[in-house]
Structures are given as C-alpha cells and as structure tokens.
Design a protein around this motif. Structure first.
Motif, PDB file in Angstrom:
ATOM      1  N   ASN A   1       0.741  -1.484   0.029  1.00  0.00           N
ATOM      2  CA  ASN A   1      -0.058  -0.090   0.028  1.00  0.00           C
ATOM      3  C   ASN A   1       0.673   0.993  -0.040  1.00  0.00           C
ATOM      4  OD1 ASN A   1       0.459  -0.784   2.931  1.00  0.00           O
ATOM      5  ND2 ASN A   1      -0.336   1.108   3.337  1.00  0.00           N
ATOM      6  N   LYS A   2       0.143   2.507  -0.399  1.00  0.00           N
ATOM      7  CA  LYS A   2       1.068   3.596  -0.495  1.00  0.00           C
ATOM      8  C   LYS A   2       0.814   4.409   1.021  1.00  0.00           C
ATOM      9  CE  LYS A   2      -2.737   6.081  -3.114  1.00  0.00           C
ATOM     10  NZ  LYS A   2      -2.848   6.573  -4.381  1.00  0.00           N
ATOM     11  N   GLN A   3       1.646   5.053   1.469  1.00  0.00           N
ATOM     12  CA  GLN A   3       1.644   5.852   2.551  1.00  0.00           C
ATOM     13  C   GLN A   3       1.925   7.475   2.322  1.00  0.00           C
ATOM     14  OE1 GLN A   3       0.991   5.254   5.838  1.00  0.00           O
ATOM     15  NE2 GLN A   3       0.269   2.979   4.906  1.00  0.00           N
ATOM     16  N   PRO A   4       0.893   8.241   1.726  1.00  0.00           N
ATOM     17  CA  PRO A   4       1.016   9.701   1.499  1.00  0.00           C
ATOM     18  C   PRO A   4       1.747  10.554   2.235  1.00  0.00           C
ATOM     19  CG  PRO A   4      -1.044   8.761   0.757  1.00  0.00           C
ATOM     20  CD  PRO A   4      -0.384   7.625   1.597  1.00  0.00           C
ATOM     21  N   PRO A   5       1.607  10.413   3.692  1.00  0.00           N
ATOM     22  CA  PRO A   5       2.316  11.177   4.281  1.00  0.00           C
ATOM     23  C   PRO A   5       3.975  11.180   4.552  1.00  0.00           C
ATOM     24  CG  PRO A   5       0.383  10.227   5.572  1.00  0.00           C
ATOM     25  CD  PRO A   5       0.608   9.710   4.236  1.00  0.00           C
ATOM     26  N   ASN A   6       4.185   9.724   4.089  1.00  0.00           N
ATOM     27  CA  ASN A   6       5.899   9.586   4.185  1.00  0.00           C
ATOM     28  C   ASN A   6       6.261   9.518   2.581  1.00  0.00           C
ATOM     29  OD1 ASN A   6       5.386   9.504   7.016  1.00  0.00           O
ATOM     30  ND2 ASN A   6       5.317   7.139   6.923  1.00  0.00           N
ATOM     31  N   LYS A   7       5.284   9.606   1.716  1.00  0.00           N
ATOM     32  CA  LYS A   7       5.885   9.379   0.304  1.00  0.00           C
ATOM     33  C   LYS A   7       6.454   8.072   0.206  1.00  0.00           C
ATOM     34  CE  LYS A   7       5.683  14.156  -0.723  1.00  0.00           C
ATOM     35  NZ  LYS A   7       6.351  15.338  -0.959  1.00  0.00           N
ATOM     36  N   GLN A   8       5.865   7.128   0.750  1.00  0.00           N
ATOM     37  CA  GLN A   8       6.334   5.727   0.554  1.00  0.00           C
ATOM     38  C   GLN A   8       5.270   4.742   0.260  1.00  0.00           C
ATOM     39  OE1 GLN A   8       7.481   5.117   4.805  1.00  0.00           O
ATOM     40  NE2 GLN A   8       9.731   5.476   4.383  1.00  0.00           N
ATOM     41  N   ILE A   9       5.929   3.476  -0.256  1.00  0.00           N
ATOM     42  CA  ILE A   9       5.070   2.292  -0.453  1.00  0.00           C
ATOM     43  C   ILE A   9       5.598   1.321   0.329  1.00  0.00           C
ATOM     44  CG2 ILE A   9       4.871   0.413  -1.910  1.00  0.00           C
ATOM     45  CD1 ILE A   9       4.690   2.132  -4.424  1.00  0.00           C
ATOM     46  N   TRP A  10       4.532   0.627   1.442  1.00  0.00           N
ATOM     47  CA  TRP A  10       5.029  -0.249   2.321  1.00  0.00           C
ATOM     48  C   TRP A  10       4.484  -1.584   1.818  1.00  0.00           C
ATOM     49  CZ3 TRP A  10       2.794   1.940   7.700  1.00  0.00           C
ATOM     50  CH2 TRP A  10       3.687   3.335   8.127  1.00  0.00           C
ATOM     51  N   LEU A  11       5.475  -2.460   2.053  1.00  0.00           N
ATOM     52  CA  LEU A  11       4.853  -3.958   1.787  1.00  0.00           C
ATOM     53  C   LEU A  11       4.991  -4.735   3.247  1.00  0.00           C
ATOM     54  CD1 LEU A  11       5.779  -6.018  -1.151  1.00  0.00           C
ATOM     55  CD2 LEU A  11       7.309  -6.478   1.049  1.00  0.00           C
ATOM     56  N   SER A  12       4.086  -5.597   3.095  1.00  0.00           N
ATOM     57  CA  SER A  12       4.200  -6.649   4.138  1.00  0.00           C
ATOM     58  C   SER A  12       4.014  -8.010   3.527  1.00  0.00           C
ATOM     59  CB  SER A  12       2.789  -6.653   5.040  1.00  0.00           C
ATOM     60  OG  SER A  12       2.686  -7.804   5.961  1.00  0.00           O
ATOM     61  N   SER A  13       5.152  -8.695   3.795  1.00  0.00           N
ATOM     62  CA  SER A  13       5.528 -10.050   3.114  1.00  0.00           C
ATOM     63  C   SER A  13       5.581 -11.243   3.967  1.00  0.00           C
ATOM     64  CB  SER A  13       6.879  -9.915   2.304  1.00  0.00           C
ATOM     65  OG  SER A  13       7.259 -11.339   2.180  1.00  0.00           O
ATOM     66  N   PRO A  14       5.025 -12.156   3.560  1.00  0.00           N
ATOM     67  CA  PRO A  14       4.922 -13.372   4.539  1.00  0.00           C
ATOM     68  C   PRO A  14       6.353 -14.047   4.576  1.00  0.00           C
ATOM     69  CG  PRO A  14       3.979 -13.898   2.440  1.00  0.00           C
ATOM     70  CD  PRO A  14       3.862 -12.387   2.269  1.00  0.00           C
ATOM     71  N   ILE A  15       7.090 -13.788   3.743  1.00  0.00           N
ATOM     72  CA  ILE A  15       8.347 -14.380   3.784  1.00  0.00           C
ATOM     73  C   ILE A  15       9.301 -13.359   4.596  1.00  0.00           C
ATOM     74  CG2 ILE A  15      10.370 -15.263   2.246  1.00  0.00           C
ATOM     75  CD1 ILE A  15       8.089 -16.040   0.278  1.00  0.00           C
ATOM     76  N   SER A  16       9.673 -12.303   3.836  1.00  0.00           N
ATOM     77  CA  SER A  16      10.430 -11.445   4.440  1.00  0.00           C
ATOM     78  C   SER A  16      10.091 -10.304   5.407  1.00  0.00           C
ATOM     79  CB  SER A  16      11.265 -10.612   3.460  1.00  0.00           C
ATOM     80  OG  SER A  16      10.229  -9.910   2.510  1.00  0.00           O
ATOM     81  N   GLY A  17       8.718 -10.359   5.666  1.00  0.00           N
ATOM     82  CA  GLY A  17       8.345  -9.318   6.771  1.00  0.00           C
ATOM     83  C   GLY A  17       7.846  -8.014   6.052  1.00  0.00           C
TER      84      GLY A  17
END
Length: 190
Positions: A126-142
């Motif tokens: 998902n995108k995080q507009p306040p931080n201008k980041q894309i966040w990823l949650s992976s079942p393998i790497s976290g």
C-alpha cells in the motif's frame, strides 16, 4: 540533563529485584540492568533510535537516509501518480501470473494491493502518502518501507528494490519465473 536523558538513565541504571525459590525460602537478589560505563553509549543509541522512530511517526524525515541514498524530491501529486502506477503495474503482472496459476488471488482497492499466494500467505502493498512511501508486508521477508530513490522504490536498509523482492519471492513461491518489469523504473525522465 533533559527529561528524556534522565528517564533513559534511570531506566538503564535502575536496579531490579529478582526472586527465586530455593529450599522453601525466597531469595532476593539485586541486579544492575547495565553497568554505568555502558549507559552513555546506550543513551546515544537509544536517542538516535527514538529520534528516527519519532520522526518517521510524525512524517518529518530528512531527505537523506544516509550518504548512499537520497530520497527523490517529489510533490504529493507526483507521489500519488507514481505510486498508483506502481500498484497498477504490480496488479497487471500478478493477473498475468494468475492466468497460469489459478490459486493466486489479487485485489487492488483504494491504494491497497492484496496478493494471496497459497500456501505462503498474503502480501499487502500500500501507499503511504504522508511519508511518500510504499509499504510492503511479506509473509516471507516481513514488513518493508520503500522510498523513491533515483527513480526506484528502494528499501534503504539493504538497498533492495520493490520489483526485485517481488520477483524473487513470487518466483520461489510459485515455482515459475515471475517478472515485474517496470515496477522499479520511475526516473524523472518519464
């Protein structure tokens, strides 16, 4: 000494009581959590970690993570355009994979992409507009947080890109070559 430093010092040097049961008697012993010589080093480390965590929480970040990584200066509208394009690109690649592997379930709604890869688990991107980041949650790497650095979504801790991580993990999970071409190419020349 400021308040946070005094609180840190008291937490680091506070003596704790330890209770043990021996031969029907309770024994109490005092233990020092850290030696006084290590307190200054620990205070500096904790102050650094607290400052980084607090800054990230309130969305106040420097544009430089360290000497090797300079976050691209983009406006909010540019961020939304690039992040939406990235999520759409990932969706397209995953839909192509779903044609050959029907167990894949993918959904993109309101800036959140959910990818289910049985039996490995669920990816949430998902995108995080306040931080201008894309966040990823992976079942393998976290969990990972990607910044746009030199036109690529890059995880600053290890320098890996979003496309490379997806390529490696999805290829391993499905046993077929997964390509995520274009996921990492958002240079200013576009």
């Amino acid at each position: 000494m400021n308040i946070s430093k005094s609180v840190t010092r008291s937490l680091l040097t506070r003596q704790s009581l330890r209770c043990s049961h021996q031969s029907g008697r309770l024994l109490f012993t005092k233990t020092l959590l850290f030696s006084p010589s290590k307190v200054n080093t620990l205070e500096k480390y904790l102050a650094f970690r607290f400052t980084r965590s607090f800054s990230a929480t309130v969305g106040v970040r420097s544009t430089s993570l360290d000497d090797d990584y300079k976050i691209d200066e983009i406006s909010s509208s540019e961020f939304h355009t690039i992040a939406d394009e990235t999520l759409e690109n990932i969706l397209t690649h995953c839909e192509d994979l779903a044609d050959t592997k029907p167990q894949i379930d993918i959904e993109l709604a309101q800036g959140v992409l959910t990818l289910i890869l049985p039996p490995n688990g669920t990816y949430v991107i998902n995108k995080q507009p306040p931080n201008k980041q894309i966040w990823l949650s992976s079942p393998i790497s976290g969990p990972k947080r990607y910044d746009l650095i030199d036109g690529q979504w890059t995880y600053h801790r290890d320098g890996s890109t979003l496309g490379n991580l997806l390529r490696e993990e999805v290829t391993e999970a499905l046993g077929i070559e997964a390509t995520f071409d274009g996921v990492d190419d958002y240079s200013k020349s576009r």
